[in-house]
Motif scaffolding. Structure first.
Motif: not given
Lengths: 121, 504
Positions: A10-14, A16-17, A106, B8-9, B12-13, B16, B46, B50, B54, B57
């Motif tokens: 559900d996360a674009i972030f994940m 993308t990774m 990951f 970029r991450y 996005l973080f 999001e 949820r 999420t 993120m 990571s």
């Protein structure tokens, strides 16, 4: 030909990774899904070689999506992506038909190993 | 940050986590209204889950741990299958606010500055296909448009001689197309206020908690859109005004109860459309501004006549004077050396106007009028010597014939009489410190009206009107506040844009 991957998270972030890790290793990402329902739909439409599946997603969770996909496609190759502390859910997913799992955050090498294992198995 | 992939991450973080936390906040509000319904727990779980994934990571450990612990609490409460306590939900709300601030802080630490500009837009309907565009590319397109508008004006001027000629008709057709292109480009640059408004409730509540105050934050109209450049600059002044409202406006719960008010003060952030502008009203139901105290201070500083009747506009004009402040003690939160004067000038740079209404004992409302679109403004061209300046026509009230005899001296200031009323004269030459060509014998003057006051501005010559495409400028330190942008005239020469309101 490169193996075709469907990424479900559900996360674009994940997404993308994972896509970065896999495309960097020569895989082809053919589709993405951001809920369990979408994952089932996209699987049917795309018939990918392998699916990466998050567990916690809106609409329908990853485990129910695994059940829905494997009931129609028993050979589906699904790799679960779980967070730490979700061992019980991982076991449930494997029983539902998922082939293997990786744990977030990951590590690219781990993800690639798991993908290769699932494809070989 | 050197690793572009990590950058970029992080972007996005940022996008999001903000959008997830905003949705969790809405869910939490529903839950607070009906604590017996367990459904919201899953949705918030949820979000936390999420964000945890993120953050882990990106090795944002504090965020990972906070979301993990909150997730664990939430599961315990959910699995107990008992109705949740309101006090527990309030704690959860505070934690979610802390999480939002921690996410912003982590992103800022990495990016070097706040960037409300990234937006995942993951809520867009399936059928809409979205392309992300670097704002710099849009800016370049906008620059090109400026050149086209200028070229078109030149073409129209030449075609005027024979308005029925094929060239003139082609020019008109091109003009219509160009207007459409202009509208489309400006549309592409629009972004929703929610990107900024989403950050407001946690900041306000966090601040109130630090000050031992209780607040309820109400946000409305956050689906309205303004230009990206305006949106990117607006967060700081708005948050500053809200800090003031919480710090100086709202009373403590004890004081409020004694006054017969609800213990929790209300902070409202309401946006609405008004013609081609978006109006944001920031109001509190606190103590209001003490007009007499402000007036007394102004009189003591010699900037206000004794016994002047101070209306809201006059009050705001005083409060927005550089260095003027009624705060007797510098508090930890709003006393950061930045006052209302800076807020007002920031807003002016954006082409936004600030208004105020305040009632003692009942609270204050600051009204911020934002332009929705970057500026193509109808402007007047005036010159001093060889230098050309453009100024938006909005504040020009009328033009005056120049009669040297009409100028007289009043208390050491030059004034000109307009229908019996003395109006102070501002000479552009003096304002711009121009010491070039000699002063012409006849000089045009025009009356500017802003903030309820009038001045007569004196130029060397006027050169008609243009549609000026205003490019916002990076302001070097020390640049006068009345210079707000630059444009290119149809002879290809650059001209500086003057903000007449701040001259008045």
């Amino acid at each position: 030909m490169a193996h075709r991957v469907l990424i479900c998270d559900d996360a674009i972030f994940m997404r993308t990774m994972i896509a970065d890790i896999l495309t960097g290793a020569g895989y082809e990402v053919v589709g993405e899904a951001e809920s369990g329902l979408q994952a089932v739909e996209r699987y049917k439409a795309l018939l990918p070689d392998i699916v990466t599946m998050d567990i916690v997603m809106p609409d329908m969770g990853g485990i129910d999506a695994v059940k829905a996909i494997t009931s129609a496609h028993p050979d589906a190759k699904i790799l679960m992506c779980s967070a730490m502390g979700q061992q019980a859910l991982v076991v449930e997913a494997i029983q539902a038909g998922a082939k293997d799992f990786v744990v977030k955050p990951f590590q690219p090498a781990r993800v690639l190993e798991a993908v290769q294992r699932v494809l070989a198995g | 940050m050197t690793d572009p992939r990590r950058a970029r991450y992080v972007a996005l973080f940022a996008a999001e986590s903000r959008s997830l936390l905003a949705s969790a906040r809405r869910t939490l509000a529903v839950w607070l209204d009906a604590p017996d319904d367990p459904a919201p727990a899953d949705e918030i779980f949820r979000v936390l889950h999420t964000i945890k994934g993120m953050a882990a990571s990106l090795e944002f450990d504090a965020i990972t741990n906070l979301s993990h612990d909150t997730e664990t609490d939430l599961v315990t409460v959910r699995d107990a299958k008992a109705p949740v306590e309101r006090s527990w939900l309030a704690t959860l709300e505070a934690t979610m606010d802390a999480l939002a601030l921690a996410c912003d802080a982590a992103v800022e630490a990495e990016q070097g500055e706040p960037s409300p500009g990234t937006d995942a837009r993951d809520e867009a309907p399936e059928s809409v296909r979205i392309v992300r565009v670097d704002l710099a590319r849009l800016d370049a397109l906008f620059d090109d448009l400026g050149g086209l508008v200028t070229a078109r004006q030149e073409l129209e001027r030449r075609a005027e001689a024979d308005s029925l000629s094929p060239v003139a008709r082609a020019a008109q057709a091109m003009g219509r197309r160009l207007n459409a292109v202009q509208d489309r480009i400006l549309d592409v640059r629009l972004a929703p206020l929610s990107e900024v408004f989403e950050r407001i409730p946690p900041v306000v509540r966090d601040l109130a908690r630090q000050l031992g105050k209780e607040t309820k934050v109400e946000v409305r109209g956050d689906d309205l859109e303004v230009d990206r450049a305006v949106l990117d600059q607006i967060a700081e002044p708005l948050i500053h005004l809200l800090r003031n409202a919480v710090d100086h406006g709202l009373e403590t719960p004890e004081v409020r109860r004694a006054l017969g008010k609800r213990a929790a003060g209300t902070i409202r952030v309401h946006a609405r459309r008004d013609r081609d502008a978006v109006v944001v009203e920031l109001s509190d139901d606190g103590r209001g501004i003490d007009r007499q105290a402000v007036a007394a201070r102004a009189v003591a500083q010699g900037i206000l006549e004794k016994d002047t009747d101070l209306d809201d506009d006059g009050l705001l004009a005083l409060l927005a004077r550089p260095g003027f402040s009624t705060a007797t003690a510098i508090s930890d939160v709003s006393g950061r050396g930045v006052g209302l004067d800076v807020v007002a000038s920031r807003l002016r740079d954006l082409g936004a106007a600030l208004g105020l209404t305040t009632v003692l004992g009942h609270g204050s409302t600051f009204v911020v009028r934002l332009p929705t679109r970057l500026g193509i403004v109808r402007a007047l061209i005036a010159s001093v010597g060889e230098e050309h300046y453009v100024m938006p026509l909005t504040h020009v009230a009328e033009f005056l014939p120049w009669e040297p005899d009409a100028v007289r001296d009043l208390d050491g200031r030059s004034v000109i009489d307009l229908r019996g009323e003395p109006i102070p004269i501002v000479d552009l030459r003096r304002l711009l410190l121009y010491r070039g060509a000699p002063v012409p014998s006849r000089r045009p003057a025009f009356v500017l009206e802003a903030n309820g006051q009038r001045v007569a501005l004196l130029a060397d010559a006027l050169h008609g009107q243009v549609d000026a495409v205003v490019q916002p400028m990076d302001r070097p330190r020390g640049m006068p506040r009345w210079i707000t942008g630059a444009t290119v005239l149809d002879n290809g020469r650059p001209a500086v844009m003057l903000d007449l309101a701040s001259v008045v």
